[in-house]
Design a protein around this motif. Structure first.
Motif, PDB file in Angstrom:
ATOM      1  N   GLY A  35      14.877  -8.203  19.388  1.00 56.48           N
ATOM      2  CA  GLY A  35      15.342  -7.885  17.403  1.00 56.48           C
ATOM      3  C   GLY A  35      14.706  -8.818  16.992  1.00 56.48           C
ATOM      4  N   PHE A  36      14.588 -10.225  17.067  1.00 62.05           N
ATOM      5  CA  PHE A  36      15.020 -10.779  16.100  1.00 62.05           C
ATOM      6  C   PHE A  36      13.124 -10.694  15.708  1.00 62.05           C
ATOM      7  CE2 PHE A  36      12.746 -14.757  15.054  1.00 62.05           C
ATOM      8  CZ  PHE A  36      12.714 -15.584  13.877  1.00 62.05           C
ATOM      9  N   ILE A  37      12.183 -10.839  16.143  1.00 57.44           N
ATOM     10  CA  ILE A  37      11.124 -10.840  16.991  1.00 57.44           C
ATOM     11  C   ILE A  37      10.304  -8.891  15.368  1.00 57.44           C
ATOM     12  CG2 ILE A  37       8.099  -9.545  17.040  1.00 57.44           C
ATOM     13  CD1 ILE A  37       9.021 -11.569  19.646  1.00 57.44           C
ATOM     14  N   LEU A  38      11.036  -8.084  15.739  1.00 55.96           N
ATOM     15  CA  LEU A  38      10.817  -7.006  15.499  1.00 55.96           C
ATOM     16  C   LEU A  38      11.794  -6.703  13.802  1.00 55.96           C
ATOM     17  CD1 LEU A  38      12.014  -4.364  17.853  1.00 55.96           C
ATOM     18  CD2 LEU A  38       9.363  -4.249  17.026  1.00 55.96           C
ATOM     19  N   ALA A  39      12.631  -7.655  13.442  1.00 62.92           N
ATOM     20  CA  ALA A  39      13.900  -7.352  11.986  1.00 62.92           C
ATOM     21  C   ALA A  39      12.427  -8.248  11.275  1.00 62.92           C
ATOM     22  CB  ALA A  39      14.236  -8.596  12.566  1.00 62.92           C
ATOM     23  N   CYS A  40      11.457  -9.239  11.996  1.00 60.62           N
ATOM     24  CA  CYS A  40      10.825 -10.396  10.887  1.00 60.62           C
ATOM     25  C   CYS A  40       9.451  -9.162  10.756  1.00 60.62           C
ATOM     26  CB  CYS A  40      10.234 -11.513  11.664  1.00 60.62           C
ATOM     27  SG  CYS A  40      11.825 -13.298  12.409  1.00 60.62           S
ATOM     28  N   ILE A  41       9.157  -8.730  11.942  1.00 63.05           N
ATOM     29  CA  ILE A  41       7.713  -7.766  11.397  1.00 63.05           C
ATOM     30  C   ILE A  41       8.394  -6.469  10.371  1.00 63.05           C
ATOM     31  CG2 ILE A  41       6.813  -6.001  12.728  1.00 63.05           C
ATOM     32  CD1 ILE A  41       6.635  -6.913  15.220  1.00 63.05           C
ATOM     33  N   GLY A  42       9.267  -6.438  10.456  1.00 69.64           N
ATOM     34  CA  GLY A  42       9.736  -5.608   9.585  1.00 69.64           C
ATOM     35  C   GLY A  42       9.761  -5.899   8.186  1.00 69.64           C
ATOM     36  N   SER A  43      10.537  -7.394   7.613  1.00 78.39           N
ATOM     37  CA  SER A  43      10.056  -8.297   6.766  1.00 78.39           C
ATOM     38  C   SER A  43       8.901  -8.050   5.817  1.00 78.39           C
ATOM     39  CB  SER A  43      11.176  -9.215   7.020  1.00 78.39           C
ATOM     40  OG  SER A  43      10.291 -10.509   7.327  1.00 78.39           O
ATOM     41  N   ALA A  44       8.423  -8.374   6.797  1.00 82.84           N
ATOM     42  CA  ALA A  44       6.588  -8.261   6.454  1.00 82.84           C
ATOM     43  C   ALA A  44       5.760  -7.291   5.926  1.00 82.84           C
ATOM     44  CB  ALA A  44       5.648  -9.441   7.720  1.00 82.84           C
ATOM     45  N   VAL A  45       6.193  -6.142   7.020  1.00 84.05           N
ATOM     46  CA  VAL A  45       5.533  -4.530   7.054  1.00 84.05           C
ATOM     47  C   VAL A  45       6.092  -3.911   6.198  1.00 84.05           C
ATOM     48  CG1 VAL A  45       4.929  -3.116   8.009  1.00 84.05           C
ATOM     49  CG2 VAL A  45       4.559  -4.651   9.425  1.00 84.05           C
ATOM     50  N   GLY A  46       4.808  -3.838   5.270  1.00 83.52           N
ATOM     51  CA  GLY A  46       5.618  -3.341   3.405  1.00 83.52           C
ATOM     52  C   GLY A  46       5.025  -1.990   2.604  1.00 83.52           C
ATOM     53  N   MET A  47       4.418  -2.766   1.717  1.00 92.52           N
ATOM     54  CA  MET A  47       4.016  -1.307   0.545  1.00 92.52           C
ATOM     55  C   MET A  47       1.984  -2.290   0.590  1.00 92.52           C
ATOM     56  SD  MET A  47       5.836   1.249   0.283  1.00 92.52           S
ATOM     57  CE  MET A  47       6.379   0.988   1.350  1.00 92.52           C
ATOM     58  N   GLY A  48       2.405  -3.587   1.098  1.00 91.33           N
ATOM     59  CA  GLY A  48       1.470  -4.623   1.284  1.00 91.33           C
ATOM     60  C   GLY A  48       0.289  -4.326   1.814  1.00 91.33           C
ATOM     61  N   ASN A  49       1.215  -3.884   2.912  1.00 93.78           N
ATOM     62  CA  ASN A  49      -0.094  -2.890   3.940  1.00 93.78           C
ATOM     63  C   ASN A  49      -0.104  -2.464   3.933  1.00 93.78           C
ATOM     64  OD1 ASN A  49       2.617  -4.512   5.028  1.00 93.78           O
ATOM     65  ND2 ASN A  49       0.931  -5.091   6.827  1.00 93.78           N
ATOM     66  N   ILE A  50       0.669  -0.968   3.280  1.00 98.18           N
ATOM     67  CA  ILE A  50       0.122   0.409   3.062  1.00 98.18           C
ATOM     68  C   ILE A  50      -0.812   0.526   1.860  1.00 98.18           C
ATOM     69  CG2 ILE A  50       1.389   2.790   2.467  1.00 98.18           C
ATOM     70  CD1 ILE A  50       3.346   1.543   4.363  1.00 98.18           C
ATOM     71  N   TRP A  51       0.070   0.021   0.689  1.00103.10           N
ATOM     72  CA  TRP A  51      -1.203   0.530  -0.620  1.00103.10           C
ATOM     73  C   TRP A  51      -1.958  -0.345  -1.199  1.00103.10           C
ATOM     74  CZ3 TRP A  51       3.954   1.760  -4.018  1.00103.10           C
ATOM     75  CH2 TRP A  51       4.373   0.332  -4.394  1.00103.10           C
ATOM     76  N   LEU A  52      -1.874  -2.258  -0.672  1.00107.63           N
ATOM     77  CA  LEU A  52      -2.790  -2.750  -1.013  1.00107.63           C
ATOM     78  C   LEU A  52      -4.100  -3.341  -0.097  1.00107.63           C
ATOM     79  CD1 LEU A  52      -3.404  -4.769  -3.287  1.00107.63           C
ATOM     80  CD2 LEU A  52      -1.847  -6.709  -2.430  1.00107.63           C
ATOM     81  N   PHE A  53      -3.429  -3.600   0.965  1.00108.33           N
ATOM     82  CA  PHE A  53      -4.441  -3.817   1.633  1.00108.33           C
ATOM     83  C   PHE A  53      -5.398  -3.042   1.667  1.00108.33           C
ATOM     84  CE2 PHE A  53      -6.815  -3.890   6.437  1.00108.33           C
ATOM     85  CZ  PHE A  53      -7.131  -5.603   6.394  1.00108.33           C
TER      86      PHE A  53
END
Length: 447
Positions: A20-38
């Motif tokens: 749960g902790f790891i998924l929450a941290c992944i969730g905090s990192a995964v966002g628009m930067g991954n989708i529209w900028l990378f």
């Protein structure tokens, strides 16, 4: 752990599982930067020519900065204010200086959340429209601005829905709210994007997109600007700002292996960015187009119109925006958690009252800034986030004793980190954090 940290720990909610902790941290990192900028930067700087420097910086930041912020929060059992205050109290005899400096990443997190809530409102609107067949109706930037760029544009409803969704999760706390939500949304995010990538692979001409993604131009690796933007992409994508990762770390048990958790966060954040590229760039190749723009224009104007021309495009678009919605919501939850936790810790508010207070302020300000959200987010990302990251890193590696630092990062590990860790973190990572601030100020943003 000092007496104050022990007192805070006894009163606080926490993650109940490592997953749960790891998924929450992944969730905090995964966002628009991954989708529209990378994907945009992969396209602009030559596929693997950009990915290689990006991976270098991901490894550097994951093995130093993410470990630092998780460990710092866990040691303080509190947010940035409590963490910074604990350091300056030991070093200077007073925690007031640290508490004042700790306000910087807390305010930054709130400001970022407010700006991000505007974008999440757009995502909710597009998710609804994609399910009802209207997401490809906007043809250009002026039309988008008319529909979403002002208080009178009608986005307030969707922004309110997004805010209610985020605060509705947060009000249940860490284990019953944040952890449970991320356990559902993050696996679905990855499953949906992988499914989209498999579908795109069946489209004629998509192979050209894959060829471009993995193209390596050795001469391009000598271009300093490629390394500058790879650094910015890695730094901001991994959510290093002295707030979000630190506050999640504060809910972590001393028995957990922080460096191992940091490794998984970096791995899955990178996978998310690469999978987004494997969806978007081959889709562009299918349409005979080259990716030339990022940001909101890519996500809310260009891609919906492109998807509408694809076989099964309506279903593809609906799945895409549902996946994007999960990524946006998990990031928004993380951004709001630091200011909410601060009201609980500093003012003794109940969880519900703190959530309602922050949600109310966030919604009011968010609706007011709809016309200037781009400039608002630029100030946050160019200046405030790097400042928060620098402050946290300096507090942890320069103002704290080396023995204490190593004790915190090695808690829960069967084997301590090697002798490489401390000098790499203290000198290279802190230097890189300062460099991100300097380069962003000069170039007008690098992440």
């Amino acid at each position: 752990m000092d007496a104050q940290a022990k007192g805070r720990s006894s009163k606080r909610d926490s993650f109940i599982s490592k997953r749960g902790f790891i998924l929450a941290c992944i969730g905090s990192a995964v966002g628009m930067g991954n989708i529209w900028l990378f994907p945009t930067r992969v396209s602009a700087y030559g596929g693997a020519t950009f990915i290689i420097p990006y991976l270098v910086f991901v490894v550097l930041i994951a093995s130093t900065g993410i470990i630092e912020e998780m460990s710092f929060g866990r040691a303080a059992k509190g947010g940035p204010i409590a963490a910074f205050a604990s350091v300056t109290k030991k070093r200077l005899g007073t925690g007031k200086v640290g508490a004042a400096l700790g306000l910087v990443p807390v305010v930054t997190s709130l400001a970022m959340a407010i700006g991000y809530s505007v974008v999440v409102g757009w995502i909710f609107k597009y998710t609804f429209d994609s399910l009802t067949g209207g997401a490809a109706s906007i043809q250009g930037a002026e039309q988008f601005a008319a529909q979403f760029g002002s208080v009178a544009s009608g986005n307030a409803l969707w922004q309110t829905i997004g805010m209610l969704a985020a605060i509705g999760i947060l009000v249940f706390g860490v284990s019953k709210g944040i952890e449970k939500a991320n356990k559902v949304m993050m696996p679905l995010f990855f499953c949906l994007f992988v499914g989209l990538a498999v579908y795109v692979a069946t489209l004629p001409g998509s192979s050209e997109g894959y060829r471009y993604i993995f193209l390596l131009d050795p001469a391009g690796l000598a271009d300093p600007i490629v390394w500058v933007y790879a650094l910015g992409q890695a730094f901001f994508s991994l959510s290093i700002a002295g707030s979000g990762t630190l506050i999640y770390g504060s809910y972590l048990s001393d028995a957990e292996d922080v460096p191992n958790s940091a490794k998984y966060v970096a791995l899955f954040d990178t996978i998310a960015a690469v999978v987004a590229s494997l969806v978007i760039i081959p889709a562009m190749a299918f349409a005979g187009q080259q990716l030339s723009q990022g940001g909101p224009g890519l996500l809310f104007i260009y891609l919906p119109n492109l998807f509408s021309t694809m076989p099964g495009g309506a279903l593809f678009m609906a799945v895409f925006f549902v996946a994007v919605l999960f990524g946006g919501l998990t990031s928004l939850i993380n951004l709001f958690e630091a200011p909410i936790a601060t009201l609980e810790e500093m003012l003794g508010m109940s969880r519900r009252t703190a959530c309602l207070a922050i949600g109310g302020v966030g919604l009011a300000v968010g609706i007011a800034i709809q016309g200037i959200v781009s400039s608002w987010m630029d100030v946050c990302s160019v200046y405030l986030c790097p400042i928060g990251a620098c402050l946290a890193a300096i507090m942890f590696f320069w103002l704290s004793d080396k023995e204490w630092v190593l004790e915190q990062v090695n808690k829960g590990r069967a084997k301590p980190l090697g002798s490489w860790f401390y000098p790499l973190a203290k000198y290279v990572f802190v230097g890189v954090s300062i460099l991100v601030l300097a380069l962003g100020s000069i170039l007008g943003g690098i992440g």
